[in-house]
Design an enzyme around this catalytic site. Structure first.
Site, PDB file in Angstrom:
ATOM      1  N   GLN A 125      -5.111  -2.640   9.826  1.00 37.66           N
ATOM      2  CA  GLN A 125      -4.765  -3.830   9.037  1.00 37.66           C
ATOM      3  C   GLN A 125      -5.184  -5.072   9.821  1.00 37.66           C
ATOM      4  OE1 GLN A 125      -3.188  -3.649   5.900  1.00 37.66           O
ATOM      5  NE2 GLN A 125      -3.640  -5.822   5.822  1.00 37.66           N
ATOM      6  N   LYS A 127       0.842  -1.209   0.000  1.00 35.11           N
ATOM      7  CA  LYS A 127       0.000   0.000   0.000  1.00 35.11           C
ATOM      8  C   LYS A 127       0.868   1.246   0.000  1.00 35.11           C
ATOM      9  CE  LYS A 127      -3.633  -2.373   2.393  1.00 35.11           C
ATOM     10  NZ  LYS A 127      -4.141  -2.847   3.642  1.00 35.11           N
ATOM     11  N   ASP A 162     -11.523   1.937   4.512  1.00 36.22           N
ATOM     12  CA  ASP A 162     -11.827   0.530   4.203  1.00 36.22           C
ATOM     13  C   ASP A 162     -13.330   0.277   4.110  1.00 36.22           C
ATOM     14  OD1 ASP A 162      -9.587  -0.939   3.696  1.00 36.22           O
ATOM     15  OD2 ASP A 162      -9.216  -1.483   5.795  1.00 36.22           O
TER      16      ASP A 162
END
Ligand code: NAD
Length: 283
Positions: free
Chosen positions: A96, A52, A119
Site C-alpha cells: 500500500q 479492500k 497491482d
C-alpha cells in the site's frame, strides 16, 4: 446533462460474477489469497486497506494485512516480500502506497514476484503493459476501460487526454487507452495551457488530486469525463472535476463518490482471482 457512469453499480454487477468464479475455484480446493503490506500510519491508507478487506471478504477471497510500524527498515519489508513470494499458498502481494520516507518503495515493488503482482506495478509488468502483452493491469486504469466499454463508449480514434502521470494511475491509463487505439495526450503539473488541450478531448481522465481542477470551460460539449481524484474539501469527498458545471457539458461523467473508486477495489479483486487462476493453470 451528461449521463452518469455508475461505477458502483457496475462494480456490484462484476462482483456477482467474481463471487461465482471464486466459488468454482473453492470447489477445486483453491481459495484466492493475497496480502497487503501497509507500512506506517497514513490514515487514508488504513481506510483503503480496510475497504479492500471488506470487498475481499464479500468475494470469498482471503486478504491478509501486514501492518508494519512507521519505523520499519527497508530490509524487514524486503524480507517479508521474499517470504510471501516463496509461499505457495499466497497468490498475490501488494504494498500500500505511500510508504514512509526511509522506505524505497520502488525497490519493494521491484521485489514482488511479477506473477503475484496484483497491482501490476512491478517493472516487468509495467513493461508488459506498454508492450501490449500483459497478464495483470493496474486496477484503476483497467476498471476505467471496462467502465467505458460497459457503456459502449467508442475509444478507437478518439482524442483522449489523461491529466496526471503517476505510475499507479496516469501512465497505465494512457497505455490502456493507447491499446484501445485512442490518440492519447498525457498532461501533468508542467503542462502549459492545460485548458487548450482538454478542450480538444473526446475523453478526459483526470487523476491529479487537485479538487475542482477541471472546470466546464475546459471541456468540449459532449466529452466523456472520468474523475479519478479523491480529495477532501470541508469534510466532503470530491473529485478533480467541478461536477455540477461539467455535467452540463459532458455526454457521460463519473461521480465522486460512486464512480471510479468502487471499480478500483473490484478490479483489484479481479486481479487476485486472475493471478490465482493463472498460477493454477486455469486460464
Ligand atoms: P500523484 O500525486 O502520484 O500524481 C498526481 C499527478 O497529477 C502528477 O503526475 C502531477 O503532475 C499531476 N498534477 C497535479 N496537479 C496538476 C495540475 N494542477 N495540473 C495538471 N496536472 C497536475 O497521484 P495519484 O496517485 O496518481 O492519484 C491522483 C488522484 O487520484 C488522487 O486524488 C488520488 O487520491 C486519486 N486516486 C483515486 C483512485 C480511485 O480509485 N478513485 C485510485 C488511485 C488514486
Amino acid at each position: 446533462m451528461g449521463k452518469i457512469l455508475d461505477g458502483k453499480a457496475f462494480a456490484n454487477e462484476l462482483g456477482q460474477n467474481l463471487k461465482e468464479k471464486v466459488n468454482n475455484l473453492k470447489k477445486e480446493g483453491i481459495t484466492p489469497h493475497f496480502c497487503v503490506i501497509n507500512i506506517g500510519d497514513n490514515p487514508a491508507s488504513k481506510i483503503y486497506v480496510r475497504t479492500k478487506k471488506r470487498r475481499a471478504d464479500k468475494m470469498g477471497i482471503i486478504q491478509d494485512i501486514y501492518q508494519l510500524s512507521a519505523d520499519t527498515k527497508q530490509e524487514e519489508a524486503l524480507t517479508l516480500i521474499d517470504k510471501l513470494n516463496a509461499d505457495p499458498e499466497i497468490n498475490g502481494v501488494m504494498v500500500q502506497l505511500p510508504a514512509p520516507k526511509q522506505i524505497d518503495a520502488d525497490e519493494l515493488l521491484e521485489r514482488i514476484d511479477p506473477n503475484k503482482d496484483v497491482d501490476g506495478l512491478t517493472p516487468i509488468n509495467v513493461g508488459h503493459l506498454w508492450m501490449g502483452d500483459h497478464f495483470v493491469e493496474p486496477a484503476t486504469a483497467e476498471g476505467i476501460i471496462a467502465l467505458l466499454k460497459h457503456y459502449e463508449i467508442p475509444l478507437a480514434g478518439k482524442k483522449a487526454v489523461v491529466i496526471g502521470r503517476s505510475n499507479i494511475v496516469g501512465k497505465p491509463m494512457a497505455a490502456l487507452l493507447l491499446e484501445e487505439n485512442a490518440t492519447v495526450t498525457i498532461c501533468h503539473l508542467y503542462t502549459e495551457n492545460l485548458a487548450e488541450i482538454t478542450k480538444q478531448a473526446d475523453i478526459i481522465v483526470s487523476a491529479t488530486g487537485q479538487a475542482f481542477l477541471v472546470t466546464a470551460d475546459m471541456v468540449k460539449d459532449g466529452a466523456v469525463v472520468v474523475d479519478v481524484g479523491m480529495n477532501h474539501v470541508d469534510g466532503k469527498l470530491v473529485g478533480d472535476v467541478d461536477f455540477d458545471s461539467v455535467k452540463e457539458k459532458a455526454s457521460y461523467i463519473t461521480p465522486v463518490p460512486g464512480g471510479v473508486g468502487p471499480l478500483t477495489v473490484q478490479f483489484l479483486m479481479e486481479a487476485v482471482v486472475k493471478l490465482t487462476r493463472r498460477q493454477h493453470d486455469r486460464e
